[in-house]
Motif scaffolding. Structure first.
Motif, PDB file in Angstrom:
ATOM      1  N   GLU A 138      -3.512  -0.007   6.724  1.00  0.00           N
ATOM      2  CA  GLU A 138      -3.389   0.933   5.616  1.00  0.00           C
ATOM      3  C   GLU A 138      -2.131   0.644   4.813  1.00  0.00           C
ATOM      4  O   GLU A 138      -1.162   0.082   5.323  1.00  0.00           O
ATOM      5  CB  GLU A 138      -3.323   2.364   6.148  1.00  0.00           C
ATOM      6  CG  GLU A 138      -1.987   2.630   6.790  1.00  0.00           C
ATOM      7  CD  GLU A 138      -1.969   3.793   7.738  1.00  0.00           C
ATOM      8  OE1 GLU A 138      -0.863   4.243   8.062  1.00  0.00           O
ATOM      9  OE2 GLU A 138      -3.046   4.217   8.190  1.00  0.00           O
ATOM     10  N   ILE A 139      -2.145   1.068   3.567  1.00  0.00           N
ATOM     11  CA  ILE A 139      -0.965   0.944   2.717  1.00  0.00           C
ATOM     12  C   ILE A 139      -0.040   2.138   2.936  1.00  0.00           C
ATOM     13  O   ILE A 139       1.131   2.118   2.594  1.00  0.00           O
ATOM     14  CB  ILE A 139      -1.385   0.849   1.235  1.00  0.00           C
ATOM     15  CG1 ILE A 139      -0.347   0.051   0.431  1.00  0.00           C
ATOM     16  CG2 ILE A 139      -1.613   2.204   0.634  1.00  0.00           C
ATOM     17  CD1 ILE A 139      -0.477  -1.419   0.587  1.00  0.00           C
ATOM     18  N   GLY A 140      -0.576   3.195   3.511  1.00  0.00           N
ATOM     19  CA  GLY A 140       0.176   4.416   3.763  1.00  0.00           C
ATOM     20  C   GLY A 140      -0.783   5.573   3.934  1.00  0.00           C
ATOM     21  O   GLY A 140      -2.003   5.417   3.816  1.00  0.00           O
ATOM     22  N   ILE A 141      -0.234   6.752   4.229  1.00  0.00           N
ATOM     23  CA  ILE A 141      -1.030   7.965   4.339  1.00  0.00           C
ATOM     24  C   ILE A 141      -0.733   8.810   3.112  1.00  0.00           C
ATOM     25  O   ILE A 141       0.384   9.304   2.948  1.00  0.00           O
ATOM     26  CB  ILE A 141      -0.682   8.772   5.607  1.00  0.00           C
ATOM     27  CG1 ILE A 141      -0.715   7.887   6.854  1.00  0.00           C
ATOM     28  CG2 ILE A 141      -1.611   9.968   5.745  1.00  0.00           C
ATOM     29  CD1 ILE A 141      -2.072   7.391   7.239  1.00  0.00           C
ATOM     30  N   GLY A 152      -4.971   4.065   9.466  1.00  0.00           N
ATOM     31  CA  GLY A 152      -6.086   3.353   8.866  1.00  0.00           C
ATOM     32  C   GLY A 152      -6.911   2.577   9.866  1.00  0.00           C
ATOM     33  O   GLY A 152      -8.156   2.609   9.835  1.00  0.00           O
ATOM     34  N   ASN A 153      -6.248   1.868  10.777  1.00  0.00           N
ATOM     35  CA  ASN A 153      -6.970   1.102  11.787  1.00  0.00           C
ATOM     36  C   ASN A 153      -7.802   2.008  12.674  1.00  0.00           C
ATOM     37  O   ASN A 153      -8.973   1.738  12.955  1.00  0.00           O
ATOM     38  CB  ASN A 153      -5.988   0.300  12.644  1.00  0.00           C
ATOM     39  CG  ASN A 153      -5.920  -1.159  12.237  1.00  0.00           C
ATOM     40  OD1 ASN A 153      -6.941  -1.767  11.917  1.00  0.00           O
ATOM     41  ND2 ASN A 153      -4.729  -1.722  12.235  1.00  0.00           N
ATOM     42  N   VAL A 204       3.800  -7.187   5.245  1.00  0.00           N
ATOM     43  CA  VAL A 204       2.541  -7.906   5.460  1.00  0.00           C
ATOM     44  C   VAL A 204       1.350  -6.998   5.186  1.00  0.00           C
ATOM     45  O   VAL A 204       0.393  -7.407   4.525  1.00  0.00           O
ATOM     46  CB  VAL A 204       2.476  -8.477   6.889  1.00  0.00           C
ATOM     47  CG1 VAL A 204       1.155  -9.220   7.105  1.00  0.00           C
ATOM     48  CG2 VAL A 204       3.656  -9.410   7.148  1.00  0.00           C
ATOM     49  N   ASP A 205       1.397  -5.767   5.676  1.00  0.00           N
ATOM     50  CA  ASP A 205       0.298  -4.831   5.427  1.00  0.00           C
ATOM     51  C   ASP A 205       0.057  -4.667   3.930  1.00  0.00           C
ATOM     52  O   ASP A 205      -1.077  -4.741   3.455  1.00  0.00           O
ATOM     53  CB  ASP A 205       0.617  -3.453   6.019  1.00  0.00           C
ATOM     54  CG  ASP A 205       0.540  -3.428   7.535  1.00  0.00           C
ATOM     55  OD1 ASP A 205       0.028  -4.397   8.111  1.00  0.00           O
ATOM     56  OD2 ASP A 205       0.994  -2.432   8.129  1.00  0.00           O
ATOM     57  N   GLY A 206       1.140  -4.430   3.192  1.00  0.00           N
ATOM     58  CA  GLY A 206       1.013  -4.213   1.753  1.00  0.00           C
ATOM     59  C   GLY A 206       0.471  -5.429   1.034  1.00  0.00           C
ATOM     60  O   GLY A 206      -0.430  -5.330   0.199  1.00  0.00           O
ATOM     61  N   MET A 253      -4.854   5.188   3.388  1.00  0.00           N
ATOM     62  CA  MET A 253      -5.265   4.444   2.197  1.00  0.00           C
ATOM     63  C   MET A 253      -5.628   3.015   2.583  1.00  0.00           C
ATOM     64  O   MET A 253      -4.756   2.180   2.811  1.00  0.00           O
ATOM     65  CB  MET A 253      -4.147   4.440   1.160  1.00  0.00           C
ATOM     66  CG  MET A 253      -3.867   5.804   0.557  1.00  0.00           C
ATOM     67  SD  MET A 253      -2.543   5.710  -0.651  1.00  0.00           S
ATOM     68  CE  MET A 253      -3.267   4.570  -1.840  1.00  0.00           C
ATOM     69  N   GLY A 254      -6.917   2.756   2.666  1.00  0.00           N
ATOM     70  CA  GLY A 254      -7.396   1.421   2.964  1.00  0.00           C
ATOM     71  C   GLY A 254      -7.776   0.680   1.693  1.00  0.00           C
ATOM     72  O   GLY A 254      -7.270   0.948   0.606  1.00  0.00           O
ATOM     73  N   LEU A 255      -8.702  -0.248   1.824  1.00  0.00           N
ATOM     74  CA  LEU A 255      -9.073  -1.108   0.702  1.00  0.00           C
ATOM     75  C   LEU A 255      -9.681  -0.333  -0.466  1.00  0.00           C
ATOM     76  O   LEU A 255      -9.328  -0.559  -1.622  1.00  0.00           O
ATOM     77  CB  LEU A 255     -10.062  -2.174   1.186  1.00  0.00           C
ATOM     78  CG  LEU A 255      -9.525  -3.170   2.217  1.00  0.00           C
ATOM     79  CD1 LEU A 255     -10.656  -4.030   2.752  1.00  0.00           C
ATOM     80  CD2 LEU A 255      -8.433  -4.033   1.600  1.00  0.00           C
ATOM     81  N   THR A 256     -10.596   0.578  -0.171  1.00  0.00           N
ATOM     82  CA  THR A 256     -11.268   1.318  -1.243  1.00  0.00           C
ATOM     83  C   THR A 256     -10.272   2.103  -2.079  1.00  0.00           C
ATOM     84  O   THR A 256     -10.402   2.192  -3.310  1.00  0.00           O
ATOM     85  CB  THR A 256     -12.322   2.274  -0.654  1.00  0.00           C
ATOM     86  OG1 THR A 256     -13.299   1.503   0.065  1.00  0.00           O
ATOM     87  CG2 THR A 256     -13.023   3.062  -1.751  1.00  0.00           C
ATOM     88  N   GLU A 257      -9.241   2.659  -1.425  1.00  0.00           N
ATOM     89  CA  GLU A 257      -8.253   3.464  -2.132  1.00  0.00           C
ATOM     90  C   GLU A 257      -7.344   2.618  -3.025  1.00  0.00           C
ATOM     91  O   GLU A 257      -6.597   3.162  -3.837  1.00  0.00           O
ATOM     92  CB  GLU A 257      -7.409   4.258  -1.136  1.00  0.00           C
ATOM     93  CG  GLU A 257      -8.136   5.434  -0.497  1.00  0.00           C
ATOM     94  CD  GLU A 257      -9.216   5.018   0.492  1.00  0.00           C
ATOM     95  OE1 GLU A 257     -10.210   5.747   0.626  1.00  0.00           O
ATOM     96  OE2 GLU A 257      -9.062   3.943   1.135  1.00  0.00           O
TER      97      GLU A 257
END
Length: 415
Positions: free
Chosen positions: A382-385, A374-375, A129-131, A396-400
Motif C-alpha cells: 500500500e501507499i498508505g492508509i 494493504g497486503n 520501494v513501496d511508493g 491505498m492499493g493500485l486502484t486508489e
C-alpha cells in the motif's frame, strides 16, 4: 530554476512512457527491481548503517530506530512485496462504466493513472520501494521525499530502482528521490502544482498536518493512527488481552497500533489487572483515568486530554473506564484520527452499534487493528492508509492510485 522544478520537469517528461506502458513492460520492470534489491543487499545495509549510526547519535527512540532499520530479511521481504505486485491485476485501462446513448455516441469510463505523484514520508525506507513500485504498476511517475533520518538508505534504494527500470526499458525518471533534505525543498514540493497531480504524506500526525496545511497541490491525507480498542462488558477476557496486547505491542511504531484502551466498567476490575500483567512483558507505560488508577494502584500515571489525543508510536498507552458502548463511541469520536478502531464483545447488538457509529476507515469486531494493511486486505503493498473520505479511504492499493477518463466515440454527432 529550482531543484524541485527540475525534478518536476523530468517527472513530467517521463510520465507518458509509464502511463502508456503495457502491463508486461511494467511487470518486467518490477521483476528487475526485485532482482536488483536482492543483488545489492550488502550495499543497502551499509548505507542503512550510516542512518542507524546517526539515529543513535541523535538519541532516536528504539521504536523509531526499528522503523529505520534494514536487515537482510527485511530487504528480502521488500523484494517479495515487489514481486507480489506483478501478480496483481493492472487497473489501468479497466472499463468501469459506460454505454451507448440514444444519439449513437458510445461512452466508456476507463481507469487511467493519476499522473505524477509526490510522496512525503519519514523514517521508513521501505516506503521508498513501496511508493516507487506501486506508482510504477499503476502507471504513475513519482517523486519521493523521505526524512533526513533515512537519507542514505533512500538515495541508495532510489539509485538501484532507477537503474533497474532503465534496464527494463522505462525512463529512470519515473522514479526520483529528493536528495535535498531541507525544509525549503519540502515546502517547494508541496507547491509544485505545475508538475504534481497529487501529494501523499505518510508518517506522523505532525507531518501529515504540516503537509495538509501548507500544500497547494491536492493532498490525500494518510497515516495518523490514534486507534482504540474497546473491551465491552461481555468480552471474553483472554481474547481481549490477546487482541489488545497484539494491537499495542506487536509493532507499536506503526499507524495501526492502538494508543487508547477503553474498558467497560463492569469488566474493568477483572480485565485491567490481566492486561497490566501482560503489558509488563513489554514495559508498557500506562496512563489511566481515576478508576483505572484505583484498580491498578501505584505506578499508573494520570491520563489527561494530552494523553488521550497523543499518537505515542511507542510502548505507551492511555486507558479509560467507560459506562457503556455509547460512551466508548463518544470518546472515539472525540480523539480518533479515523484510522482503525476495535470492539471486543460477545454482544451482536453492541458490535453492530459500534461498527455503525464509529467513523473510521476500518472498524473491527474481535480482531486486532494491526490487520489494517494493504497486503493483509489482499491489495498488495500500500501507499498508505487514507483517513479521509474523498477519492480513497483505507489501505491505498493500485486502484486508489488511478482516476478515470471518459472515452467518447461518435460518427459525426453534434449538439
Amino acid at each position: 530554476m529550482s531543484y524541485t522544478e527540475e525534478l518536476g520537469i523530468r517527472a513530467k517528461a517521463a510520465e507518458t512512457a509509464v502511463s502508456t506502458a503495457s502491463t508486461l513492460v511494467k511487470n518486467n520492470a518490477l521483476a528487475a527491481v526485485a532482482k536488483a534489491l536482492r543483488s545489492n543487499k550488502e550495499l543497502i545495509i551499509a548505507e542503512n548503517a550510516k542512518d542507524i549510526a546517526a539515529a543513535k547519535e541523535n538519541n532516536m527512540s528504539a521504536s523509531l530506530q526499528d522503523r529505520l532499520l534494514l536487515t537482510e530479511q527485511r530487504i528480502e521481504d521488500i523484494a517479495e512485496s515487489v514481486e507480489e505486485l506483478i501478480a496483481l491485476n493492472d487497473p489501468v485501462g479497466e472499463i468501469v462504466g459506460g454505454g451507448s446513448r440514444p444519439n449513437g455516441i458510445r461512452i466508456m469510463k476507463t481507469r487511467v493513472p493519476l499522473g505524477v505523484i509526490g510522496i512525503i514520508y519519514e523514517s521508513r525506507p521501505n516506503v521508498t520501494v513501496d511508493g516507487a513500485t506501486l506508482c510504477l504498476k499503476s502507471g504513475n511517475a513519482v517523486i519521493l521525499k523521505g526524512g533526513k533520518e533515512a537519507i542514505n538508505s533512500n538515495v541508495c534504494l532510489g539509485k538501484i530502482m532507477r537503474k533497474a527500470v532503465s534496464e527494463a526499458g522505462l525512463p529512470e525518471d519515473i522514479i526520483q528521490v529528493v536528495e535535498n533534505t531541507s525544509r525549503e525543498t519540502t515546502t517547494e514540493l508541496m507547491r509544485l502544482n505545475k508538475y504534481l497531480d497529487v501529494l501523499i504524506p505518510r508518517g506522523s500526525g505532525k507531518l501529515i498536518q504540516a503537509v495538509v496545511q501548507n500544500a497547494t497541490v491536492p493532498v490525500i491525507e494518510t497515516g495518523a493512527g490514534n486507534c482504540h480498542v474497546f473491551v465491552d462488558a461481555s468480552a471474553d477476557p483472554d481474547m481481549a488481552v490477546n487482541i489488545t496486547d497484539n494491537a499495542k505491542t506487536q509493532r507499536p511504531s506503526v499507524c495501526n497500533a492502538i494508543e487508547n484502551l477503553l474498558v467497560h466498567k463492569d469488566i474493568a476490575e477483572k480485565f485491567l489487572p490481566m492486561m497490566a500483567e501482560r503489558f509488563k512483558e513489554h514495559n508498557v507505560r500506562i496512563y489511566g483515568c481515576d478508576r483505572t488508577r484505583e484498580i491498578l494502584g501505584d505506578g499508573i500515571e494520570k491520563a489527561t486530554e494530552v494523553e488521550y489525543e497523543t499518537e505515542f508510536l511507542d510502548y505507551t498507552i492511555a486507558v479509560k473506564v467507560v459506562e457503556d458502548v455509547k460512551e466508548a463511541v463518544e470518546h472515539i469520536r472525540k480523539y480518533s484520527t479515523k484510522h482503525s478502531e476495535c470492539i471486543v464483545t460477545k454482544s451482536l447488538e453492541n458490535a453492530e452499534y459500534f461498527q455503525r457509529c464509529v467513523d473510521a476507515a476500518a472498524v473491527y469486531v474481535n480482531a486486532s487493528t494491526r490487520f489494517t494493511d494493504g497486503n493483509v486486505f489482499g491489495l498488495g503493498a500500500e501507499i498508505g492508509i487514507s483517513t479521509q473520505k474523498l477519492h480513497a479511504r483505507g489501505p491505498m492499493g493500485l486502484t486508489e492510485l488511478t482516476t478515470v477518463k471518459y472515452l467518447i466515440n461518435g460518427n459525426g454527432q453534434i449538439r
